[in-house]
Design a protein around this motif. Structure first.
Motif, short mmCIF file in Angstrom:
data_model
loop_
_atom_site.label_atom_id
_atom_site.label_comp_id
_atom_site.label_asym_id
_atom_site.label_seq_id
_atom_site.Cartn_x
_atom_site.Cartn_y
_atom_site.Cartn_z
N MET A 17 8.01 -13.75 69.44
CA MET A 17 7.98 -13.78 67.98
C MET A 17 8.32 -15.18 67.49
N ALA A 18 7.50 -15.73 66.63
CA ALA A 18 7.75 -17.05 66.06
C ALA A 18 8.66 -16.91 64.85
N PHE A 19 9.85 -17.51 64.91
CA PHE A 19 10.80 -17.42 63.81
C PHE A 19 10.42 -18.40 62.71
N PRO A 20 10.58 -17.99 61.46
CA PRO A 20 10.32 -18.90 60.35
C PRO A 20 11.45 -19.91 60.22
N ASP A 21 11.20 -20.95 59.40
CA ASP A 21 12.29 -21.86 59.07
C ASP A 21 13.32 -21.10 58.26
N PHE A 22 14.58 -21.16 58.67
CA PHE A 22 15.61 -20.36 58.04
C PHE A 22 16.07 -20.97 56.72
N ASP A 23 16.22 -20.11 55.75
CA ASP A 23 16.93 -20.46 54.52
C ASP A 23 18.36 -19.98 54.73
N LEU A 31 20.28 -17.19 52.95
CA LEU A 31 20.02 -15.80 53.33
C LEU A 31 20.96 -15.37 54.46
N LEU A 32 21.14 -16.25 55.43
CA LEU A 32 22.08 -15.95 56.51
C LEU A 32 23.51 -15.86 55.99
N LYS A 33 23.83 -16.70 54.99
CA LYS A 33 25.16 -16.66 54.39
C LYS A 33 25.42 -15.32 53.74
N ALA A 34 24.41 -14.74 53.12
CA ALA A 34 24.55 -13.42 52.50
C ALA A 34 24.79 -12.35 53.56
N LEU A 35 24.05 -12.42 54.68
CA LEU A 35 24.25 -11.45 55.76
C LEU A 35 25.65 -11.57 56.34
N GLN A 46 18.90 -8.45 47.81
CA GLN A 46 17.56 -9.02 47.87
C GLN A 46 17.46 -10.11 48.93
N ARG A 47 18.52 -10.89 49.08
CA ARG A 47 18.50 -11.96 50.09
C ARG A 47 18.40 -11.38 51.49
N LEU A 56 15.22 -11.74 54.16
CA LEU A 56 15.37 -12.20 55.54
C LEU A 56 14.80 -11.17 56.52
N GLU A 57 15.05 -9.90 56.26
CA GLU A 57 14.50 -8.83 57.11
C GLU A 57 12.98 -8.82 57.04
N SER A 58 12.43 -9.07 55.85
CA SER A 58 10.98 -9.12 55.68
C SER A 58 10.38 -10.28 56.45
N GLN A 59 11.05 -11.43 56.43
CA GLN A 59 10.55 -12.60 57.14
C GLN A 59 10.52 -12.37 58.65
N LEU A 60 11.52 -11.64 59.15
CA LEU A 60 11.65 -11.44 60.59
C LEU A 60 10.99 -10.14 61.07
#
Length: 300
Positions: free
Chosen positions: A1-7, A10-14, A39-40, A44-48
């Motif tokens: 799986m190719a990971f997107p560039d992380f914002d 979004l990780l901070k919210a998780l 929403q954040r 992130l879940e949608s991106q991954l």
């Protein structure tokens, strides 16, 4: 799986939701609305393409969520170190989430940390668990390092043997006179109250099963979720208990506690696990802990 560039917001919210165990508290911590936090994480879940948070009680990250949180914690520490190097006069405290067992925390960990705490600006977050479960805090991404009884490191981390925590079965002379006047055997132990730390602590269970063929339910046992209270209850003649040799040495020396069965002791190996890419602070901490435990924990 190719990971997107992380914002990373979004990780901070998780990270905030898992740390606070609440979307509402996470929103307050991040100065956002609860809906914005939700929403954040959904974005992130949608991106991954898969869930990152298992919404139950307690909230906990999915396996991919655990990997992301571990990555996020390491990135934050590295960024803080770089920021401190670039802004010498405006250094900020570095976050240091650690998972440790209660007996290590109550005995050797604070003295081992002391030099670092005096030299560095550190903000510790200590997760206290049974030594067989501390590694789960690290695997979930909540902790950067842990003290554990497990030797095998998590992928991407290093493991170092620290030494053995030795446990002795002790009681006061008054308790011994009351329950063990005729000796310590299966019959007397079936009447005398002992102690366990919590539902995950099987040390007392295994000790009585191995040496006296007593099974749970065949003897009374307090549940005491504090290393300090373990000692206090034993000294108050309320129970006998398996206590670390580090805790009881002075009480054995002055006679306030007695080793009930000198021929039997429990030795728990302890290991220090830390992420390989966790920065200079973690390397310093790891070196201090390994050096200190060589002086206070049996190595053989």
């Amino acid at each position: 799986m190719a990971f997107p560039d992380f914002d990373y917001k979004l990780l901070k919210a998780l990270d905030a939701v898992v740390s606070e165990q609440s979307f509402e508290r996470a929103a307050k911590r991040l100065h956002l609305t609860q809906s914005a936090v939700s929403q954040r994480i959904k974005l992130l879940e949608s991106q991954l393409g898969q869930p990152l948070l298992i919404r139950g009680q307690p909230l906990h990250p999915s396996p991919l969520g655990q990997q992301l949180l571990g990555h996020y914690q390491r990135v934050i520490q590295l960024e803080t170190e770089l920021s401190n190097q670039l802004n010498v006069d405006e250094q900020q405290a570095q976050s240091l989430p650690l998972a440790v067992n209660a007996d290590s925390l109550a005995s050797w960990l604070i003295p081992a940390l002391s030099p670092l705490l005096q030299q560095q600006r550190v903000e510790m977050n200590l997760y206290v668990e049974d030594e067989s479960r501390t590694w789960q805090r690290m695997r979930s991404g909540e902790a950067l390092a842990c003290v554990t009884s497990k030797a095998t490191p998590i992928a991407g981390s290093d493991s170092h043997f620290l030494g053995y925590m030795e446990y002795l079965c002790v009681a006061t002379p008054a308790f011994i006179e009351r329950f063990f006047a005729n000796g310590v055997d299966r019959q007397s132990l079936s009447r005398a109250p002992g102690m366990s730390f919590d539902q995950h602590d099987d040390m007392h269970i295994q000790f009585l099963l191995e040496h006296f063929s007593l099974r749970p339910g065949q003897y009374p046992c307090h549940t005491v979720r504090s290393s300090e209270a373990f000692m206090e209850l034993a000294l108050a003649s309320g129970a006998y208990s398996l206590n670390p040799r580090l805790h009881v040495a002075k009480h054995l020396a002055d006679g306030s506690l007695v080793n009930l069965v000198p021929e039997h002791q429990v030795r728990v190996p302890l290991y220090w696990h830390h992420w390989q890419l966790a920065g200079k602070l973690m390397r310093q901490l790891s070196e201090q802990i390994r050096t200190y435990t060589q002086t206070c924990l049996p190595q053989l």
